[in-house]
Design a protein around this motif. Sequence first.
Motif, PDB file in Angstrom:
ATOM      1  N   ALA A   1      35.200 -18.059  18.428  1.00 45.75           N
ATOM      2  CA  ALA A   1      34.154 -18.433  17.473  1.00 45.75           C
ATOM      3  C   ALA A   1      33.163 -19.391  18.123  1.00 45.75           C
ATOM      4  CB  ALA A   1      34.777 -19.062  16.224  1.00 45.75           C
ATOM      5  N   ARG A   2      33.662 -20.334  18.885  1.00 44.60           N
ATOM      6  CA  ARG A   2      32.768 -21.292  19.582  1.00 44.60           C
ATOM      7  C   ARG A   2      31.879 -20.567  20.589  1.00 44.60           C
ATOM      8  NH1 ARG A   2      37.359 -25.908  20.176  1.00 44.60           N
ATOM      9  NH2 ARG A   2      36.921 -26.940  18.202  1.00 44.60           N
TER      10      ARG A   2
ATOM     11  N   LEU B   1      29.622 -19.893  16.390  1.00 50.45           N
ATOM     12  CA  LEU B   1      29.969 -20.090  14.986  1.00 50.45           C
ATOM     13  C   LEU B   1      30.536 -21.485  14.773  1.00 50.45           C
ATOM     14  CD1 LEU B   1      31.765 -16.729  14.110  1.00 50.45           C
ATOM     15  CD2 LEU B   1      29.420 -17.379  13.606  1.00 50.45           C
TER      16      LEU B   1
ATOM     17  N   ARG C   1      32.559 -24.299  12.065  1.00 53.83           N
ATOM     18  CA  ARG C   1      33.808 -24.265  11.290  1.00 53.83           C
ATOM     19  C   ARG C   1      33.638 -23.522   9.970  1.00 53.83           C
ATOM     20  NH1 ARG C   1      36.749 -28.039   7.560  1.00 53.83           N
ATOM     21  NH2 ARG C   1      38.930 -27.620   7.970  1.00 53.83           N
TER      22      ARG C   1
ATOM     23  N   GLU D   1      31.412 -21.332   9.034  1.00 50.31           N
ATOM     24  CA  GLU D   1      31.173 -19.902   9.223  1.00 50.31           C
ATOM     25  C   GLU D   1      32.476 -19.164   9.551  1.00 50.31           C
ATOM     26  OE1 GLU D   1      26.808 -19.513  11.158  1.00 50.31           O
ATOM     27  OE2 GLU D   1      28.228 -20.839  12.201  1.00 50.31           O
ATOM     28  N   LEU D   2      33.279 -19.770  10.424  1.00 50.05           N
ATOM     29  CA  LEU D   2      34.553 -19.151  10.781  1.00 50.05           C
ATOM     30  C   LEU D   2      35.475 -19.087   9.569  1.00 50.05           C
ATOM     31  CD1 LEU D   2      36.536 -17.947  12.790  1.00 50.05           C
ATOM     32  CD2 LEU D   2      37.193 -20.282  13.428  1.00 50.05           C
TER      33      LEU D   2
END
Length: 117
Positions: A98-99, A103, A105, A107-108
């Motif tokens: 995700a990083r 993205l 936190r 959004e994830l």
Amino acid sequence: MLYRVDPSSSTPLSDQIAGCVRRGIADGLLSPGDRLPAGRELASSLGVNMHTVLRAYADLRDEGLIELRPGRGATVTRTNPRELAQLMQTVRQLVAAARRAGLGREELMSLVGKEFT
């Protein structure tokens, strides 16, 4: 430990309750020997039917996470460290991906939440 249910969720209430206990075990909030709230007490505090709580407890018993004894209630018997370790590895990989994708936190968490519906 905090138990929460969302009556508007498509996830059955008993599954939500069992999930709260699993998370408590995974997060280290519950350890072997810890007693869970009585079914009637937890049902009353959550505003659900007692049989819903008992169904969740039965599922956890079947998974080997708790022991149910008449008159003694529900007690955490063990955690599943191998499964937890695998899950934590997957979570770390997901967060890293995700990083890399840019993205945050929220959004994830939103993406993960959509998978539960």
